[in-house]
Design an enzyme around this catalytic site. Structure first.
Site, PDB file in Angstrom:
ATOM      1  CB  THR A  12      29.304  31.391  10.141  1.00 23.14           C
ATOM      2  OG1 THR A  12      28.168  31.827  10.899  1.00 23.14           O
ATOM      3  CG2 THR A  12      29.041  31.566   8.653  1.00 23.14           C
ATOM      4  CD  GLU A  13      24.034  30.291  10.078  1.00 24.87           C
ATOM      5  OE1 GLU A  13      23.238  29.359  10.280  1.00 24.87           O
ATOM      6  OE2 GLU A  13      23.968  31.383  10.670  1.00 24.87           O
ATOM      7  CB  VAL A  14      29.189  24.383  10.970  1.00 23.77           C
ATOM      8  CG1 VAL A  14      29.800  24.924   9.692  1.00 23.77           C
ATOM      9  CG2 VAL A  14      29.876  24.957  12.204  1.00 23.77           C
ATOM     10  N   GLY A  15      26.245  24.594  12.981  1.00 28.57           N
ATOM     11  CA  GLY A  15      25.534  23.916  14.065  1.00 28.57           C
ATOM     12  C   GLY A  15      26.207  23.996  15.415  1.00 28.57           C
ATOM     13  CE  LYS A  16      30.004  28.887  16.071  1.00 28.54           C
ATOM     14  NZ  LYS A  16      29.626  29.047  14.640  1.00 28.54           N
ATOM     15  CB  THR A  17      23.455  27.117  18.628  1.00 35.44           C
ATOM     16  OG1 THR A  17      24.108  28.371  18.407  1.00 35.44           O
ATOM     17  CG2 THR A  17      22.453  27.271  19.758  1.00 35.44           C
ATOM     18  CG  LEU A  18      22.059  20.713  16.757  1.00 38.56           C
ATOM     19  CD1 LEU A  18      20.637  20.649  17.298  1.00 38.56           C
ATOM     20  CD2 LEU A  18      22.118  20.185  15.329  1.00 38.56           C
ATOM     21  CE  LYS A  38      26.924  33.040  19.826  1.00 33.58           C
ATOM     22  NZ  LYS A  38      27.375  32.056  18.815  1.00 33.58           N
ATOM     23  CB  SER A  42      26.579  39.997  15.378  1.00 36.57           C
ATOM     24  OG  SER A  42      27.071  38.917  14.605  1.00 36.57           O
ATOM     25  CG  ASP A  55      22.508  30.852  17.792  1.00 39.04           C
ATOM     26  OD1 ASP A  55      21.450  30.297  17.442  1.00 39.04           O
ATOM     27  OD2 ASP A  55      23.406  31.161  16.997  1.00 39.04           O
ATOM     28  CD  GLU A 117      26.879  28.811  19.977  1.00 39.91           C
ATOM     29  OE1 GLU A 117      26.667  29.074  18.777  1.00 39.91           O
ATOM     30  OE2 GLU A 117      25.982  28.729  20.835  1.00 39.91           O
ATOM     31  N   GLY A 118      31.531  29.720  20.657  1.00 38.97           N
ATOM     32  CA  GLY A 118      32.155  30.790  19.908  1.00 38.97           C
ATOM     33  C   GLY A 118      31.201  31.373  18.877  1.00 38.97           C
ATOM     34  N   GLY A 120      31.148  32.330  14.539  1.00 38.67           N
ATOM     35  CA  GLY A 120      31.891  32.112  13.307  1.00 38.67           C
ATOM     36  C   GLY A 120      32.836  30.931  13.433  1.00 38.67           C
ATOM     37  CD  GLN A 178      23.691  14.171   6.430  1.00 41.48           C
ATOM     38  OE1 GLN A 178      23.372  13.359   7.282  1.00 41.48           O
ATOM     39  NE2 GLN A 178      23.538  13.952   5.135  1.00 41.48           N
ATOM     40  CD1 TRP A 207      17.731  16.573   6.780  1.00 41.72           C
ATOM     41  CD2 TRP A 207      19.070  18.311   7.184  1.00 41.72           C
ATOM     42  NE1 TRP A 207      17.034  17.708   6.459  1.00 41.72           N
ATOM     43  CE2 TRP A 207      17.824  18.793   6.698  1.00 41.72           C
ATOM     44  CE3 TRP A 207      20.076  19.227   7.497  1.00 41.72           C
ATOM     45  CZ2 TRP A 207      17.574  20.157   6.522  1.00 41.72           C
ATOM     46  CZ3 TRP A 207      19.822  20.575   7.329  1.00 41.72           C
ATOM     47  CH2 TRP A 207      18.585  21.025   6.852  1.00 41.72           C
TER      48      TRP A 207
END
Length: 227
Positions: A12-18, A38, A42, A55, A117-118, A120, A178, A207
Site C-alpha cells: 500500500t502507499e506505493v503510488g498506484k493511483t499516481l 477502482k 476504504s 483515489d 486500480e487495485g 493494497g 520513487q 520523487w
C-alpha cells in the site's frame, strides 16, 4: 471490447493511483478513450450524501467518459482499514460477481482502454475466503506492477511478480515510482530491479513531492501495452 489492465503494487502507499492516472493520461494523449475503475476502496468521505474515495475521484476525473461515481467505485467504505474488515463492519459483503458486473458495464461504453486500480498489494483479502487477485484471475486481466522504491522493494517486487505469474497471469509491464526521496543508493536499487524483472518497463517516476500534475504521464511509455 476495451483493452483492460489491472494495476497492483508491491504494497500500500506505493503510488498506484499516481501511476494509474499517468497511464490513463498517456492513453488519452495517444487518442484513446479511457476509463478508470477502482472496485474496492476504504478510507472514504461522505460527499453529497455518498461515500467517495479520493483515489477513485481522481480516476473519475481523468476518465474520458462522464459516468456516475458508483460506476467507477462500486465498494466504498468509510474507515481507512483493510477493505474486508471495513466490509464486515458495514455489513456489506464484497462480491466478486458484483465487481465483474461493474467492469462489464464499463466495457459496454465507448472506452478503448480501462485501467483497474487495485487496493493494497496483490493478496488483498475481500472476504474470509477470497482475494482481489482471485477476481483478476477470473477476468484474465494483464497486470501492471507499481514498484514503490524504498528499502525492501527488490524483495517485494520479485515476490509479487512470482505470485502474479503463479496465478497464471501475464505481467504486461511495471513502473518504478520513487516514493522515498531519501532512499539510500536509489539508482543502484533501480538498476538491480531493471536487471531482475523480466517484464516490459513502462517508466520511472521520480520523487515529485507537491509537484504532481497532469504532466506525470511524460514519465510513462505505453508503447509495450499497444497490440
Amino acid at each position: 471490447m476495451a483493452n483492460t489492465f489491472f494495476i497492483t503494487g508491491t504494497d500500500t502507499e506505493v503510488g498506484k493511483t499516481l501511476v494509474t492516472q499517468a497511464l490513463m493520461l498517456a492513453a488519452i494523449e495517444s487518442g484513446r478513450k479511457v476509463l478508470g475503475y477502482k472496485p474496492v476502496a476504504s478510507g472514504c468521505d461522505l460527499i453529497d450524501g455518498e461515500l467517495k474515495n479520493s483515489d477513485a475521484l481522481i480516476l473519475q476525473a481523468t476518465s474520458s467518459i462522464s459516468l456516475p461515481y458508483a460506476m467507477h467505485n462500486p465498494y466504498a467504505f468509510a474507515p481507512a482499514i483493510a477493505p474486508h474488515i471495513a466490509a464486515a463492519q458495514a455489513n456489506e459483503p464484497i462480491s466478486l460477481a458484483h465487481i465483474s458486473e461493474g467492469l462489464g458495464r464499463l466495457k459496454e461504453t465507448a472506452a478503448d482502454w480501462i485501467f483497474v486500480e487495485g487496493a493494497g498489494g496483490w493478496r488483498l483479502p475481500v472476504n474470509d475466503q477470497q482475494y482481489l487477485s482471485d477476481w483478476v484471475k477470473k477476468e484474465h486481466l494483464p497486470v501492471i506492477l507499481v514498484v514503490g522504491a524504498r528499502l525492501g522493494c527488490i524483495n517485494h517486487a520479485l515476490l509479487t511478480l512470482d505470485a502474479i505469474r503463479h496465478d497464471g497471469l501475464v505481467v504486461a509491464g511495471w513502473v518504478l515510482n520513487q516514493v522515498d526521496p531519501n532512499m539510500s543508493h536509489y539508482q543502484a536499487n533501480a538498476e538491480s530491479l531493471k536487471q531482475r524483472i523480466k517484464a516490459p518497463f513502462l517508466g520511472e517516476i521520480p520523487w515529485l513531492g507537491d509537484e504532481v500534475n497532469e504532466s506525470v504521464h511524460n514519465f510513462i511509455d505505453i508503447a509495450p501495452l499497444i497490440k
